[in-house]
Write an enzyme that holds these catalytic residues in place. Structure first.
Site, PDB file in Angstrom:
ATOM      1  N   LYS A  47      -6.215  12.545  11.247  1.00 22.15           N
ATOM      2  CA  LYS A  47      -5.870  11.677  10.114  1.00 22.15           C
ATOM      3  C   LYS A  47      -6.789  11.883   8.915  1.00 22.15           C
ATOM      4  O   LYS A  47      -6.315  12.076   7.785  1.00 22.15           O
ATOM      5  CB  LYS A  47      -5.913  10.209  10.545  1.00 22.15           C
ATOM      6  CG  LYS A  47      -5.639   9.257   9.383  1.00 22.15           C
ATOM      7  CD  LYS A  47      -5.691   7.804   9.790  1.00 22.15           C
ATOM      8  CE  LYS A  47      -5.461   6.909   8.575  1.00 22.15           C
ATOM      9  NZ  LYS A  47      -5.521   5.477   8.917  1.00 22.15           N
ATOM     10  N   ASP A  74       0.835  -1.200   0.000  1.00 24.52           N
ATOM     11  CA  ASP A  74       0.000   0.000   0.000  1.00 24.52           C
ATOM     12  C   ASP A  74       0.869   1.247   0.000  1.00 24.52           C
ATOM     13  O   ASP A  74       1.877   1.321   0.718  1.00 24.52           O
ATOM     14  CB  ASP A  74      -0.887  -0.012   1.252  1.00 24.52           C
ATOM     15  CG  ASP A  74      -2.131   0.846   1.069  1.00 24.52           C
ATOM     16  OD1 ASP A  74      -2.158   1.632   0.101  1.00 24.52           O
ATOM     17  OD2 ASP A  74      -3.066   0.722   1.873  1.00 24.52           O
ATOM     18  N   ASP A 134      -4.312   2.716  -5.114  1.00 24.00           N
ATOM     19  CA  ASP A 134      -2.893   2.810  -4.750  1.00 24.00           C
ATOM     20  C   ASP A 134      -2.463   1.654  -3.854  1.00 24.00           C
ATOM     21  O   ASP A 134      -1.478   1.758  -3.126  1.00 24.00           O
ATOM     22  CB  ASP A 134      -2.595   4.144  -4.058  1.00 24.00           C
ATOM     23  CG  ASP A 134      -3.429   4.342  -2.803  1.00 24.00           C
ATOM     24  OD1 ASP A 134      -4.335   3.529  -2.571  1.00 24.00           O
ATOM     25  OD2 ASP A 134      -3.186   5.306  -2.054  1.00 24.00           O
TER      26      ASP A 134
END
Length: 1231
Positions: free
Chosen positions: A991, A922, A1150
């Site tokens: 986050k 990742d 991704d």
């Protein structure tokens, strides 16, 4: 043209005008000698012939009846005619021995006479039914012929001179042939319209609403021609042309379409009428117009002088003869007739040969190695299946797509076949039989009503209702009723889905009828030689290159219907369903009336502060379905993974499923600019995207059976929401205690405040119950498909969105889903683990737990070794052991990985163990990685692991630490909110905002995200939520500015460029490094209303070819969409180079997947391609493209906005000194 020839064509209009929608029925009518059949020696009309047959049957019936009376009069036996149920007698009963027959002959006379009477009665009833059927057909044909006579053929021209000319020619038709008239008409210059017509022509194209109306009208004409209703199309064309306000809707393409239809029929008179209308509308004929004229001349074998004059006029109009054969899409028959006519005038003419297929070579420097023929060794992977198996799988998939639907067994817990269940199933079966008849009748009435509307000159739904047979429409509607959720469905959504399904079925049927299926089968068998494990080819190449070398002719692109047509057609079908489907009232109330009640109700409900119409099933019907416990689910064939490798993508509209239409670029319904850009692209420019999509779709999958069994065990019990297994409806929250029956409502002794609180609690529980039901239904679809595919190999065809991000086409069961969905899938083709594969499995397991994100790879591997006892316990006793796997961030994937590690460690040689498990790598905040690389930002690059380091860097913790620095400074200065926030700033709080800032989140959106996180903190003072979230979002943005200065400058440049571009009246567009053209689909929506029926539907239509851009969405969307186009380019480059090296590769944006043995190779390719991508001058290339696209027009360049835009575009942000080559040595770039 002779009167006899015209009369013959007119006699065939009955066949062309009103087919019943079923080709077989039409064939049966022709077999009875109806309209359109060949009449050799009969001078009677079709109606007279049918009447003679009819009365002949009647006479035979009278003879048989007379014979019965004669037998009765003779007294042989008393004959009683009764109505009996006819059943097939056993064959053995008629084979008696002669002895038995003689022995019973004396006493058998009465029995024989009784059977004779029954046979006569049966024959009588059959004759009566046949008579009624024939009478019905005759009446229908008479109505059709009467209706046909009412259709207008001669136009009413707005130009007085042309009208007089047409009248003189019609009166002198015997002396002046139509061909002569057409030759003169071609020399007429387009008429200058006057009065209202000129005014209407002036606004042609200026009104945004006209675009949608024209699309609907063009679709109507096309559908009329497809269903054999050319006279109806001509009638509507004449009606619109005769009214100046409606004439502005007509375009040359519509006139040409009708002319082309008459040319195929060889009807010259009608074609001349259309030409008169073209001239009257002020339009100049184009190549397609002349092709229709010459094709008709070829069919009628016209003399050379007429053809010569036509060709001369075409040359005077500046049109080239060769263009008829190169620039006009024609079928083989049309091309032959056109050539026949041309050679009448020019006997030596030969059509230009098709240009030799020039070698299309992609010139992108990023793809040079991918398409290099020499110097770069390749080892393209093969499938693990032999050719014979792949051929069988192809036949299975072909049958699925021809059927258009797939029925699978539900995984819901099976109910025992009790008397109640069996009774409910019988009731449902009886109701469905009744509904089929009712739906058939309602469809016939609807079709007749729409036919009357078309007769009035309106583009109605009549031809669309003739595309499929009534049986297919009935099946589609019953399937829709079966799948309708208990809480109902939006009428607008339902209408759109129904219209789309009709279109897809129509396309599949057209391919089947045009023999495309046979051609596809021949080429696909040859294509499999490239993929099969037991075949050899002369030269290994990419699947697209192999398919193109086979010479498969590309099917003509089917233009999708406008959204308004899809919605209107679906809405009409939904109303048919509402009107026709009824059930006895006794099912709802056992002691209620026995009258029929509707199964579906149309109600209004508020969703997201908007009132929408909903079709909702009656609760009694829902209860009946639950009681019957039917264990089947029906899916569209495109909603299910494929059973054979998908077709390689060769163009923007050719690839993926065998027959079902699929777009390479998915987009908002109604938008066209994406498709137009793709079609204008040089084919070689799209090769990178086409091959990457093909490679992703060619990955074979299988179901992880052990994980599926465990999930089904929980699903059929009471679910487990903590593990992502939804609970059944029985576990939904009940109404609060103070609530009584609906009649008595709330308890009367409650205070108003208590009542309000109880209502809020009731609404909350109802919302939770609806969400649980929705999640349960979604899981049911996914798990049922998984069970259906348990022992099969399957494939997931891919397409992409407008930014180039790829997605699997089947929506319910794929690897882009939740943790549970991903755990159910593994590669069908296994590979030995090799020397390092087991280590990568252990690292992957620790990544799934989320426990060691800040540790090195070696530390994660050691941690897995320490947990080996828990890992093996989880694999052996997942539900009864210590259940360590349930504490992971991704529990089901962690469990699947535990099982794989257990099998590998227990194998005699772990390195030789064949692993099917996909291991993920990742990206570390991938959007910020691209921004840091674009700006060569050293500080930002270090934060997102572009620089080599011993430990992975966590950008979210870094931002939280920077925010804490700012907070401490403000607290020391006495800022109260900063003091309140002491101890509450953490990685979790910031986050989501940090992650989405790179994708365009605003301060308002970021504040909502932080407020949600603060609300989850139990000890945070809730009265400071608003003030604290405002403060924190400001500090997060300041921290990002401090840490990613280059990123923020690029983001501001992109935003300002997009704002100025949209102010010039254009949507932002660019080309990705791989050559994919991108345009943002954000325009000002226009409201489209479908009036009438049970509800007038209003929806927003994004007519991107005619409406102004939405400035706010354009500027806010450009930065994240541009970054998404870069991450998709990186993924595609990685996919192509991995395929060249023989790796299995798939991605979730991704997050890259491959076998454990190949992780190291994939990591190397991933880093190399990232460096190569960002070594290109991406921002300067973008600037040059935007300047050329939006600042080169002299009219635009004079505006103030264009001047400011040019200055902005030329001010490309400056970059830092970060060395991209360091990415190749960064262990945690992707990890």
């Amino acid at each position: 043209m002779s009167a006899l020839g015209w009369g013959r064509r007119a006699a065939g209009l009955g066949r062309a005008l009103w087919p019943a929608g079923r080709p077989r029925v039409l064939a049966e009518e022709e077999a009875f000698g109806g309209v359109g059949g060949h009449r050799r020696s009969s001078s009677a009309s079709p109606c007279e012939q049918d009447r003679r047959k009819d009365w002949g049957h009647a006479e035979l019936l009278e003879v048989l009846q007379a014979r019965v009376r004669q037998l009765q009069a003779e007294g042989v036996s008393e004959v009683t005619v009764k109505r009996v149920v006819v059943a097939r007698a056993p064959e053995a009963s008629s084979a008696q021995s002669p002895g038995k027959a003689r022995a019973g002959a004396e006493g058998a006379a009465p029995k024989l006479s009784g059977r004779w009477a029954q046979k006569l009665d049966k024959e009588q009833r059959l004759m009566q039914k046949r008579k009624q059927r024939l009478e019905g057909r005759l009446q229908k044909r008479e109505r059709t012929l009467a209706w046909q006579r009412q259709l207008r053929v001669e136009p009413r021209l707005l130009s007085g001179r042309l009208a007089n000319q047409l009248q003189r020619w019609e009166q002198g038709a015997a002396r002046s042939p139509w061909e002569e008239q057409l030759a003169r008409l071609l020399q007429e210059a387009p008429q200058r319209l006057s009065g209202d017509a000129a005014k209407a022509s002036a606004v042609r194209g200026s009104d945004v609403r006209l675009e949608g109306q024209r699309q609907r009208l063009l679709s109507f004409f096309e559908c009329c021609l497809l269903t054999g209703h050319l006279p109806l199309a001509h009638h509507v064309l004449v009606t619109h042309h005769s009214r100046s306000r409606q004439q502005r809707l007509l375009t040359l393409a519509m006139y040409n379409m009708v002319m082309r239809g008459w040319a195929r029929e060889g009807s010259f008179k009608e074609l001349v009428y259309v030409f008169f209308m073209v001239k009257d509308a002020g339009l100049a004929p184009d190549l397609l117009s002349y092709a229709a004229v010459l094709q008709c001349m070829g069919r009628l074998d016209q003399d050379a002088s007429t053809v010569r004059r036509c060709l001369k006029q075409m040359a005077q109009d500046g049109l080239q003869l060769q263009g008829l054969f190169t620039a006009v899409p024609l079928g083989e028959g049309e091309r032959a007739e056109l050539l026949r006519a041309v050679r009448k005038a020019e006997p030596t003419f030969s059509p230009p040969p098709p240009p030799p297929p020039t070698p299309q070579l992609n010139t992108s420097p990023l793809l040079r190695e991918v398409y290099a023929k020499q110097g770069c060794p390749v080892s393209y992977p093969r499938l693990h299946l032999p050719l014979k198996k792949l051929q069988d799988l192809f036949q299975q998939q072909l049958r699925v797509e021809l059927a258009t639907t797939v029925t699978v067994q539900s995984v819901e817990k099976a109910q025992p076949p009790t008397e109640e269940v069996l009774h409910a199933r019988k009731t449902l079966a009886d109701l469905r039989a009744t509904w089929e008849t009712a739906l058939y009748q309602e469809l016939q009435e609807t079709k007749a009503s729409e036919a009357r509307a078309a007769r009035e000159g309106r583009p109605s739904l009549f031809p669309y209702l003739c595309l499929l047979s009534e049986r297919e429409f009935v099946g589609l509607l019953l399937q829709t009723l079966q799948a309708l959720p208990a809480q109902g469905e939006s009428l607008l959504f339902l209408a759109h889905e129904l219209g789309l399904r009709v279109f897809n079925r129509h396309i599949v049927q057209r391919k089947q009828l045009s023999k495309q299926v046979q051609v596809l089968e021949q080429h696909y068998i040859k294509y499999l030689h490239l993929l099969a494990s037991d075949t050899q080819v002369a030269e290994r190449c990419l699947p697209r290159q192999w398919w193109e070398a086979l010479g498969m002719p590309e099917a003509p692109h089917e233009q999708p219907w406008p959204v308004s047509v899809l919605v209107q057609l679906g809405k009409q079908l939904a109303e048919v369903l509402v009107q026709a489907v009824q059930m006895p009232g006794s099912l709802a109330a056992p002691r209620g009336p026995g009258s029929l009640i509707p199964v579906l109700y149309h109600v209004y409900s508020f969703r997201s502060f908007r009132q929408i119409g909903i079709l909702k099933p009656h609760p009694a019907f829902t209860q009946l379905l639950e009681a019957a416990a039917e264990r089947t689910l029906t899916f569209e064939s495109t909603e299910v993974p494929m059973l054979c490798p998908p077709l390689p993508w060769t163009s923007p509209h050719s690839g993926a499923f065998l027959l079902s239409p699929t777009k390479m670029m998915r987009s908002v319904e109604g938008t066209q600019q994406h498709q137009l850009l793709l079609e204008r692209c040089p084919p070689a420019q799209l090769h990178g995207a086409l091959d990457a999509l093909t490679q992703l779709g060619n990955c074979a999958w299988r179901v992880n059976g052990r994980v599926l069994d465990l999930v089904l065990e929980l699903f059929t019990d009471k679910g487990c929401p903590r593990l992502g297994v939804p609970a059944p409806p029985s576990e939904a929250p009940r109404p609060p205690q103070g609530r009584q029956t609906p009649k008595s409502g709330l308890l009367p002794d409650l205070s108003p405040a208590d009542k309000a609180e109880m209502r809020r609690e009731l609404a909350r529980r109802l919302k939770v119950a609806r969400e649980m039901q929705s999640l349960r239904a979604d899981a049911l679809c996914r798990l049922s498909l998984a069970q259906h595919l348990r022992h099969r190999v399957f494939w997931l065809p891919h397409n992409m969105d407008f930014r180039g991000r790829t997605y699997p086409c089947p929506p319910h069961f794929n690897h882009l889903g939740s943790d549970l969905a991903r755990a159910l899938l593994e590669f069908a083709q296994g590979r030995p683990l090799g020397p390092h594969g087991l280590d990568w499995l252990k690292i992957h397991l620790v990544n799934l737990t989320g426990l060691k994100k800040r540790e090195s790879l070696q530390a994660r591997r050691d941690f897995a070794d320490q947990l080996m006892e828990d890992i093996l316990d989880s694999a052996d006793q997942p539900m009864t052991g210590r259940r360590w796997w349930m504490e992971a961030d991704e529990p089901w994937q962690a469990l699947a990985c535990c099982m794989e590690i257990a099998r590998a460690t227990r194998a005699p040689d772990p390195a030789a163990y064949i692993s099917h498990f996909p291991v993920h790598q990742d990206g570390s905040c991938n959007g910020l990685q691209h921004y840091a690389a674009l700006g060569r930002d050293s500080v930002g690059a270090a934060s997102v692991n572009l620089l080599p380091s011993d430990l992975p860097q966590d950008v979210y913790s870094g931002v939280a630490a920077q925010v804490e620095v700012f907070r401490r400074q403000d607290a020391e200065q006495g800022v109260h909110v900063a003091q309140v926030l002491e101890g509450f700033i953490s990685r979790k709080v910031v986050k989501q905002t940090v992650m989405t800032v790179v994708y365009g989140v605003t301060r308002y959106g970021g504040r909502l995200q932080i407020e949600k996180r603060l609300r989850e903190l139990h000890n945070f003072p809730q009265e400071f939520l608003w003030e604290a979230s405002h403060y924190l979002v400001r500090q997060v943005f300041n921290s990002l500015q401090e840490m990613f200065s280059g990123t923020r400058s690029i983001q501001r440049w992109l935003t300002e460029s997009a704002r100025l571009i949209s102010h010039t009246g254009s949507a932002v567009e660019w080309v990705t490094p791989l050559g994919i053209p991108v345009i943002q689909p954000y325009h000002r929506d226009s409201k489209v209303m479908i009036k009438g029926g049970i509800q007038s539907l209003t929806f927003s239509s994004s007519g991107d070819t005619s409406q102004k851009p939405n400035t706010l969405k354009q500027k806010n969307g450009f930065p994240p969409n541009f970054i998404h186009s870069l991450d998709s380019s990186h993924m595609m480059l990685t996919a192509l180079h991995c395929y060249r090296k023989g790796l299995t590769f798939v991605s979730v944006h991704d997050c890259f997947w491959t076998h454990a043995a190949d992780v190291a190779v994939m990591n190397q390719v991933c880093r190399e391609q990232f460096v190569r991508l960002h070594s290109q001058p991406i921002l300067h290339d973008l600037s040059r493209f935007l300047v050329k696209r939006f600042c080169s027009d002299s009219r635009v360049s004079k505006s103030v906005w264009a001047s400011r835009l040019l200055d902005t575009l030329l001010s490309v942000p400056k970059t830092g000194a970060f060395d991209l080559e360091q990415v190749k040595r960064s262990t945690y770039f992707f990890s």
